[in-house]
Design an enzyme around this catalytic site. Sequence first.
Site, PDB file in Angstrom:
ATOM      1  N   GLU A 273       0.732  -1.204   0.147  1.00  0.00           N
ATOM      2  CA  GLU A 273       0.056  -0.096  -0.027  1.00  0.00           C
ATOM      3  C   GLU A 273       0.889   1.181  -0.019  1.00  0.00           C
ATOM      4  O   GLU A 273       1.852   1.359   0.880  1.00  0.00           O
ATOM      5  CB  GLU A 273      -0.892  -0.003   1.301  1.00  0.00           C
ATOM      6  CG  GLU A 273      -1.635   1.172   1.796  1.00  0.00           C
ATOM      7  CD  GLU A 273      -2.302   1.821   0.578  1.00  0.00           C
ATOM      8  OE1 GLU A 273      -3.200   1.137   0.108  1.00  0.00           O
ATOM      9  OE2 GLU A 273      -2.213   3.033   0.021  1.00  0.00           O
TER      10      GLU A 273
ATOM     11  N   ASP B 118       5.549   1.530  -3.482  1.00  0.00           N
ATOM     12  CA  ASP B 118       4.874   1.565  -4.782  1.00  0.00           C
ATOM     13  C   ASP B 118       4.408   0.302  -5.210  1.00  0.00           C
ATOM     14  O   ASP B 118       5.391  -0.486  -5.456  1.00  0.00           O
ATOM     15  CB  ASP B 118       5.554   2.354  -6.017  1.00  0.00           C
ATOM     16  CG  ASP B 118       4.964   2.463  -7.202  1.00  0.00           C
ATOM     17  OD1 ASP B 118       5.513   3.375  -7.884  1.00  0.00           O
ATOM     18  OD2 ASP B 118       4.015   1.830  -7.440  1.00  0.00           O
ATOM     19  N   GLY B 119       3.046  -0.187  -5.711  1.00  0.00           N
ATOM     20  CA  GLY B 119       2.836  -1.686  -6.236  1.00  0.00           C
ATOM     21  C   GLY B 119       3.753  -1.732  -7.352  1.00  0.00           C
ATOM     22  O   GLY B 119       4.015  -3.093  -7.550  1.00  0.00           O
TER      23      GLY B 119
ATOM     24  N   ASP C  92      -6.498  -3.760  -5.160  1.00  0.00           N
ATOM     25  CA  ASP C  92      -7.531  -3.153  -4.658  1.00  0.00           C
ATOM     26  C   ASP C  92      -7.290  -1.499  -4.979  1.00  0.00           C
ATOM     27  O   ASP C  92      -6.804  -0.864  -4.059  1.00  0.00           O
ATOM     28  CB  ASP C  92      -7.710  -3.611  -3.204  1.00  0.00           C
ATOM     29  CG  ASP C  92      -8.898  -2.692  -2.776  1.00  0.00           C
ATOM     30  OD1 ASP C  92      -8.961  -2.850  -1.558  1.00  0.00           O
ATOM     31  OD2 ASP C  92      -9.678  -1.651  -3.138  1.00  0.00           O
TER      32      ASP C  92
ATOM     33  N   SER D  67      -7.528   2.610  -6.253  1.00  0.00           N
ATOM     34  CA  SER D  67      -8.387   3.504  -6.386  1.00  0.00           C
ATOM     35  C   SER D  67      -8.527   3.963  -7.922  1.00  0.00           C
ATOM     36  O   SER D  67      -8.316   2.767  -8.830  1.00  0.00           O
ATOM     37  CB  SER D  67      -7.827   4.911  -5.883  1.00  0.00           C
ATOM     38  OG  SER D  67      -6.725   5.273  -6.139  1.00  0.00           O
ATOM     39  N   ASP D  68      -9.072   5.035  -8.234  1.00  0.00           N
ATOM     40  CA  ASP D  68      -9.078   5.047  -9.836  1.00  0.00           C
ATOM     41  C   ASP D  68      -7.995   5.635 -10.588  1.00  0.00           C
ATOM     42  O   ASP D  68      -7.207   6.071 -10.001  1.00  0.00           O
ATOM     43  CB  ASP D  68     -10.558   6.154 -10.055  1.00  0.00           C
ATOM     44  CG  ASP D  68     -11.509   5.499  -9.476  1.00  0.00           C
ATOM     45  OD1 ASP D  68     -12.324   6.115  -8.336  1.00  0.00           O
ATOM     46  OD2 ASP D  68     -11.865   4.229  -9.700  1.00  0.00           O
TER      47      ASP D  68
ATOM     48  N   TYR E 137     -20.851   3.983  -5.024  1.00  0.00           N
ATOM     49  CA  TYR E 137     -19.781   4.238  -6.187  1.00  0.00           C
ATOM     50  C   TYR E 137     -20.662   4.911  -7.188  1.00  0.00           C
ATOM     51  O   TYR E 137     -21.769   4.408  -7.510  1.00  0.00           O
ATOM     52  CB  TYR E 137     -19.281   2.707  -6.696  1.00  0.00           C
ATOM     53  CG  TYR E 137     -18.017   2.463  -5.568  1.00  0.00           C
ATOM     54  CD1 TYR E 137     -17.606   3.213  -4.491  1.00  0.00           C
ATOM     55  CD2 TYR E 137     -17.642   1.480  -5.576  1.00  0.00           C
ATOM     56  CE1 TYR E 137     -16.667   2.990  -3.784  1.00  0.00           C
ATOM     57  CE2 TYR E 137     -16.690   0.763  -4.768  1.00  0.00           C
ATOM     58  CZ  TYR E 137     -16.118   1.419  -3.758  1.00  0.00           C
ATOM     59  OH  TYR E 137     -15.387   1.077  -2.981  1.00  0.00           O
TER      60      TYR E 137
END
Length: 290
Positions: free
Chosen positions: A107, A138-139, A157, A159-160, A226
Site C-alpha cells: 500500500e 509503490d505496487g 484493490d 483507487s481510480d 460508487y
Amino acid sequence: PGWFSEISPMWPGEAHSLKVEKILFQGKSDYQNVMVFQSSTYGKVLVLDGVIQLTERDECAYQEMITHLPLCSIPNPKKVLVIGGGDGGVLREISRHSSVEQIDMCEIDKMVVNVSKQYFPDIAVGYEDPRVNLHIGDGVAFLKAAPAGSYDAIIVDSSDPIGPAQELFEKPFFESVSKALRPGGVVCTQAESIWLHMHIIEHIMANCRQIFKGSVNYAWTTVPTYPSGVIGFMLCSTEGPPVDFKHPVNPIDANDAYNKSKGPLKFYNSEIHTAAFCLPSFAKKVIESK
Ligand SMILES: NCCCN[C@H]1CC[C@H](NCCCN)CC1
C-alpha cells in the site's frame, strides 16, 4: 451538517451525495487528501481526493466480491498479494480462507492504513491476521522486484486511474502481475463501471488478452455509493492449469470457524459469484469481443 457530493471529471455531469453528520478527520498525505466523515445513513465514509473509497454500510459488497471471486476460483490458494487495499477490508476477507499461508500487501499511503485502523476497526481487523506482511511502497516497484511465480493470487484493490493508482491500469503493470503469478494463478483488479467507463474497460481487456494466456473475464457488482451504483472487476489467469472463474471450485463456507471471527459474509455467496459474470448486452458486445 450539510451534504458531501462526489464531483469528479471521471463521471462528468453527475454526483452522488451523502448527508454529513460530522467530519471526523481531514489530512493530506504525501499522495492525496484523506477525509473521514460520519454520514447520516451509510455509517462512516472514507474519501480520498474527493472520491468515495468506502462506507461502512456497503463496503461488504466490494471487499467480499473482489476477494472471493478470485480465491474461490482456484483449489488451494496459499500465497496471496494485495496491491493497494490500505483500509484492510480485503485482508479481512482473505483471512476467511484457511488454506492461505502468506498474505503480502503493498500500500503506497501509510496515512490510509492509520486512518482506517483509527476510524474503521471492523474493516482494519484484517491487519490482525498473523499471516499479513505489510509493505508501504509503490505496487509497481514491489511487483517488479517479486520473483517470477511467487503468488497463487494477486488482488489489485486500487483507487481510480486519476491519481496515485494511474500506473495500475497500464500494460507494464499487468505484465509484472503476470510474471509474479504461478502458472494458472489468478489476478482480480478493480475495473471501473460499465455505465461510466466502457472505453477504459475495453482498453484494459485488450491489454489483458495479450498478456494473460489463461482466461480473461469481467464481473461486476452493486455498490450504492460508487458512481452509477456498480463497480466491475477484471479476472485473469496465467497459462497453466485452467481456471473456470464462473463456477467456484473452492466455495467459501459461511459457517466455518474462520468466518465467525470476522463476522458473517454479508454479500458474497456461490450463486452471486456465478451471476456476477452475466453482463448486459451493451457491455457483453464490447467485453467478449476484445
Ligand atoms: N478497499 C476499498 C477501496 C475502493 N477502491 C475504489 C475506490 C474508488 C471507486 N471509484 C469508483 C469510480 C466509478 N467506477 C472504485 C473502488
